[in-house]
Design an enzyme around this catalytic site. Structure first.
Site, PDB file in Angstrom:
ATOM      1  N   ASP A 125       0.878  -1.167   0.000  1.00 36.21           N
ATOM      2  CA  ASP A 125       0.000   0.000   0.000  1.00 36.21           C
ATOM      3  C   ASP A 125       0.915   1.216   0.000  1.00 36.21           C
ATOM      4  OD1 ASP A 125      -1.665   2.112   0.559  1.00 36.21           O
ATOM      5  OD2 ASP A 125      -2.393   1.345   2.477  1.00 36.21           O
ATOM      6  N   GLU A 154      -7.182   0.558  -4.538  1.00 37.96           N
ATOM      7  CA  GLU A 154      -7.195   0.444  -3.075  1.00 37.96           C
ATOM      8  C   GLU A 154      -8.511  -0.108  -2.520  1.00 37.96           C
ATOM      9  OE1 GLU A 154      -5.910   4.383  -1.987  1.00 37.96           O
ATOM     10  OE2 GLU A 154      -3.915   4.013  -2.797  1.00 37.96           O
ATOM     11  N   ASP A 210     -12.906   5.445   2.708  1.00 39.84           N
ATOM     12  CA  ASP A 210     -11.462   5.524   3.015  1.00 39.84           C
ATOM     13  C   ASP A 210     -11.061   6.963   3.346  1.00 39.84           C
ATOM     14  OD1 ASP A 210      -8.699   5.627   3.032  1.00 39.84           O
ATOM     15  OD2 ASP A 210      -8.422   4.506   1.172  1.00 39.84           O
ATOM     16  N   LYS A 212       3.008  11.162  -3.272  1.00 38.33           N
ATOM     17  CA  LYS A 212       1.987  10.513  -4.099  1.00 38.33           C
ATOM     18  C   LYS A 212       1.124  11.537  -4.851  1.00 38.33           C
ATOM     19  CE  LYS A 212      -1.669   7.019  -3.469  1.00 38.33           C
ATOM     20  NZ  LYS A 212      -2.158   6.051  -2.459  1.00 38.33           N
TER      21      LYS A 212
HETATM   22  P1  ADP Z   1      -2.905   7.367   3.846  1.00 40.42           P
HETATM   23  O1  ADP Z   1      -3.853   6.398   3.223  1.00 40.42           O
HETATM   24  O2  ADP Z   1      -3.176   8.784   3.459  1.00 40.42           O
HETATM   25  O3  ADP Z   1      -1.487   6.994   3.666  1.00 40.42           O
HETATM   26  P2  ADP Z   1      -3.532   6.357   6.557  1.00 40.42           P
HETATM   27  O4  ADP Z   1      -4.640   5.465   6.202  1.00 40.42           O
HETATM   28  O5  ADP Z   1      -2.298   5.756   7.092  1.00 40.42           O
HETATM   29  O6  ADP Z   1      -3.181   7.405   5.416  1.00 40.42           O
HETATM   30  O7  ADP Z   1      -4.116   7.402   7.621  1.00 40.42           O
HETATM   31  C1  ADP Z   1      -3.333   8.373   8.218  1.00 40.42           C
HETATM   32  C2  ADP Z   1      -4.215   9.245   9.082  1.00 40.42           C
HETATM   33  O8  ADP Z   1      -4.831   8.441  10.083  1.00 40.42           O
HETATM   34  C3  ADP Z   1      -3.417  10.313   9.815  1.00 40.42           C
HETATM   35  O9  ADP Z   1      -4.104  11.551   9.736  1.00 40.42           O
HETATM   36  C4  ADP Z   1      -3.407   9.785  11.232  1.00 40.42           C
HETATM   37  O10 ADP Z   1      -3.298  10.822  12.202  1.00 40.42           O
HETATM   38  C5  ADP Z   1      -4.748   9.112  11.318  1.00 40.42           C
HETATM   39  N1  ADP Z   1      -4.810   8.156  12.436  1.00 40.42           N
HETATM   40  C6  ADP Z   1      -4.023   7.099  12.665  1.00 40.42           C
HETATM   41  N2  ADP Z   1      -4.365   6.494  13.823  1.00 40.42           N
HETATM   42  C7  ADP Z   1      -5.406   7.212  14.347  1.00 40.42           C
HETATM   43  C8  ADP Z   1      -6.196   7.114  15.549  1.00 40.42           C
HETATM   44  N3  ADP Z   1      -5.971   6.182  16.449  1.00 40.42           N
HETATM   45  N4  ADP Z   1      -7.170   8.026  15.724  1.00 40.42           N
HETATM   46  C9  ADP Z   1      -7.401   9.005  14.820  1.00 40.42           C
HETATM   47  N5  ADP Z   1      -6.696   9.152  13.691  1.00 40.42           N
HETATM   48  C10 ADP Z   1      -5.698   8.265  13.451  1.00 40.42           C
HETATM   49 MG    MG Z   2      -4.558   4.865   2.179  1.00 44.35          MG
END
Ligand code: ADP
Ligand code: MG
Length: 629
Positions: free
Chosen positions: A25, A187, A209, A87
């Site tokens: 991912d 995704e 998502d 990205k």
């Molecule tokens: P991406 O798909 O953009 O790479 P992710 O799916 O990894 O991102 O999500 C990242 C986001 O999720 C960030 O804004 C992070 O702060 C938030 N996040 C991760 N864990 C938590 C949590 N426990 N509570 C709230 N937000 C969270």
């Molecule tokens: Mg993602």
């Protein structure tokens, strides 16, 4: 919508032939790598036990390239050499990202026709492909360490709305990292694979998502191993970061209330407070209140407490904002809430309880959360990779995705003929026959466009190519078959073939500019609001094209056979031709059609005379017996 099936090579491998395959991912905020071990899809961890790798790359002064947490820690100290959210720049030109002026990087346009952005760093110019390749390389190494061998291949996920250029750039990055790309996978489809197989689910599902900086919603139909994407929508500027920003602003307000003479924050303090805000946000997911304590560089102490209730109030509008693309996707797929069998939550930001509640309230059901929302995409990609390298006997997994915008070509008068409609399932191939406009025409220019509008000018041009060597024929006699093919990765190729001579030309479309998600949204919006206007424009253009063709053929006939009729008759026809030409200039389709009828009417005697003449010619020198009536 026709359901097209893809069957994957289904050879099963003996256990000792188990091949190492991973799912990756490649996220805007975080990236992950997963693999199937003992039948279980698992996220692979680094030496410190981290599964998530922040998608941040730093070009350090000593020439080293640092990826992940360590790079992320340097974001404020070394902003121009530490690249986050790369990205967003994949397959993009400077023009595409013009609205992101606040990003601290030094952008340069490459001098090729593609005009892709490059970033000026202390290690020289870097393309988004190269930077992404560093992230992929780090994950590849992690996987090879964990699995103890070389990888056979990887499935890499991309957002469903990624266009051709963005997909191509992702593939290039993987190749640069030395990965064998088995397939790019959307995704949401990956998330569905993770859930569909684990839970044995069937029906229509929504994949919601909410990541760090982007929101994507997709509607998928799952039936025994078949995944079909019915619709996609989203917001490329909405994610967990916006929730951090709300807390950040709230903290600043609090600090301003207590300390007078508060000066604007410098970049480092901004980063620091944003990091604190993110931590508070994540903490509030499982706790009632969060304390935010830190010291700013001017000595100001920050010490405030934010309750979960306050946080919900601060961010309610952001949660609500996700529901509008959700509604649009539901409308596109022509579905009602009651049609939805389940809702899958993806992205770290969906851990927030207020997001879960909003989704639950909208869909009137509890969303599926038994898999970690920020891991589910990688887990699904790993399952798919495992199947693709033949580690499973039942590996004829079918995956169907959709085209985000219609694909078509330009026809006479600048009109668009749609060949592959928007939301068609992939892979898809569609052919349509076209013909020539002029007598003796031997070449044809084919312009490939993407968009929902009726006029080429309102769509995006993807490519142009020419078919030459068409045998000279009367206008309308040639049969040119144009075939559009979009493969399972979403890459488009177009071919044109003249049916009698077999001459052929084709092109693989790698558009020089990617389409941003905003543009897709805008183009869709324009197509709704422009529908009436488009209909009008199409009718007018069709009338004009028709008039042009008739004028041309009658003028040609007069040149050849004009002496078959009286000068007066000939003049009458010429008058009507002039009248039609004049009417064509004006913008009234009805008037043009009427003038065409008038011209046709004026040529009746002439047509009769021509017919008689050609019959006479055919009969010349023949006996009556030879003529069969
Ligand atoms: P991406 O798909 O953009 O790479 P992710 O799916 O990894 O991102 O999500 C990242 C986001 O999720 C960030 O804004 C992070 O702060 C938030 N996040 C991760 N864990 C938590 C949590 N426990 N509570 C709230 N937000 C969270
Ligand atoms: Mg993602």
């Amino acid at each position: 919508m026709a359901l097209l099936q893809i069957s994957e090579p289904g050879q099963s491998a003996a256990p000792h032939q188990h091949k190492l395959a991973v799912g990756i991912d490649l996220g805007t905020t975080n990236s992950l790598v997963a693999t199937v071990r003992s039948g279980m899809s698992t996220v692979l961890q680094d030496a410190h036990g981290h599964g998530l790798l922040p998608s941040v790359v730093r070009y350090a002064p000593d020439g080293k390239v640092i990826v992940g947490h360590e790079a992320q820690a340097q974001l404020s100290a070394d902003p121009t050499n530490t690249i986050a959210s790369v990205k967003r720049f994949m397959g993009r030109s400077l023009h595409d990202i013009a609205d992101r002026a606040h990003i601290p990087y030094r952008f340069v346009e490459d001098d090729s026709a593609k005009k892709q952005v490059q970033l000026q760093t202390r290690a020289g110019l870097k393309t988004p492909v190269e930077i992404s390749a560093e992230i992929l390389n780090a994950l590849k190494k992690r996987a090879e360490n964990a699995l103890g061998g070389e990888l056979t291949g990887a499935v890499i996920t991309v957002p469903a709305y990624f266009d051709d250029a963005q997909r191509q750039a992702t593939k290039d990055a993987a190749r640069l990292a030395g990965l064998n790309v088995l397939r790019l996978l959307n995704e949401p489809t990956a998330a569905a694979v993770a859930y569909g197989l684990d839970n044995n689910a069937e029906g229509i599902f929504v994949i919601y998502d909410l990541g760090g900086g982007t929101f994507d919603v997709s509607i998928l139909k799952l039936t025994k191993g078949v995944f079909e994407v019915l619709a996609t929508n989203g917001d490329s500027a909405l994610g967990g970061d916006d929730f951090d920003h709300r807390i950040y602003c709230w903290v600043l307000d609090k600090v301003r209330e207590t300390s007078k003479n508060f000066s604007p924050l410098n970049e480092e303090d901004t980063r620091l407070l944003l990091t604190k805000a993110r931590q508070a946000k994540e903490w509030l997911t499982d706790n009632f209140e969060a304390q935010i304590v830190c010291k700013l560089s001017n000595g100001t102490m920050v010490d405030v407490t934010l309750t979960a209730t306050q946080f919900v109030e601060l961010t309610q509008h952001l949660v609500t904002k996700t529901l509008s693309p959700t509604r649009k996707a539901m409308r596109d797929a022509q579905l009602d809430i009651t049609d939805i069998k389940g809702v899958v939550l993806v992205g770290g930001a969906t851990r927030m309880p207020q997001v879960r509640h909003a989704v639950e309230e909208y869909f009137q059901q509890t969303p599926l959360t038994n898999l970690d929302p920020d891991k589910v995409v990688a887990l699904g990609a790993a399952i798919q990779a495992n199947a693709l390298v033949g580690n499973r006997s039942d590996s004829d997994l079918l995956l169907l995705d959709v085209t985000p915008l219609s694909l078509g070509l330009e026809t006479m008068g600048g009109l668009v003929e749609k060949i592959i409609p928007r939301n068609s399932t992939l892979p898809v191939a569609r052919a349509q026959d076209f013909t020539t406009y002029k007598d003796g025409q031997t070449a044809m220019s084919i312009q490939v466009v993407q968009g929902e509008r009726e006029l080429v000018a309102d769509c995006r041009s993807l490519a142009r190519f020419e078919l030459r060597g068409i045998p000279p024929m009367a206008a309308g006699a040639a049969r040119i078959r144009v075939t559009f093919t979009v493969d399972a990765d979403g890459l488009l190729s177009v071919s044109a073939r003249e049916q009698t001579s077999g001459v052929e030309a084709n092109i693989v479309v790698k558009p020089s500019y990617g389409l941003s998600e905003d543009e897709i949204t805008r183009m869709l919006k324009d197509s709704f609001s422009g529908a009436e206007q488009d209909k009008h424009a199409r009718m007018l253009t069709e009338a004009r094209v028709n008039a042009g063709a008739i004028i041309q053929s009658i003028t040609q006939a007069l040149k050849v056979d004009g002496d078959l009729i009286s000068t007066a008759d000939k003049q009458a026809i010429e008058t009507e031709i002039e009248r039609l030409k004049a009417t064509s200039q004006a913008g009234d389709a009805d008037a043009i059609n009427k003038a065409v009828d008038a011209l046709n009417h004026s040529t009746e005697a002439f047509a009769q005379a021509r017919m008689n003449a050609s019959v006479a010619k055919a009969l010349a020198g023949k006996n009556l017996e030879d003529i069969q009536l």
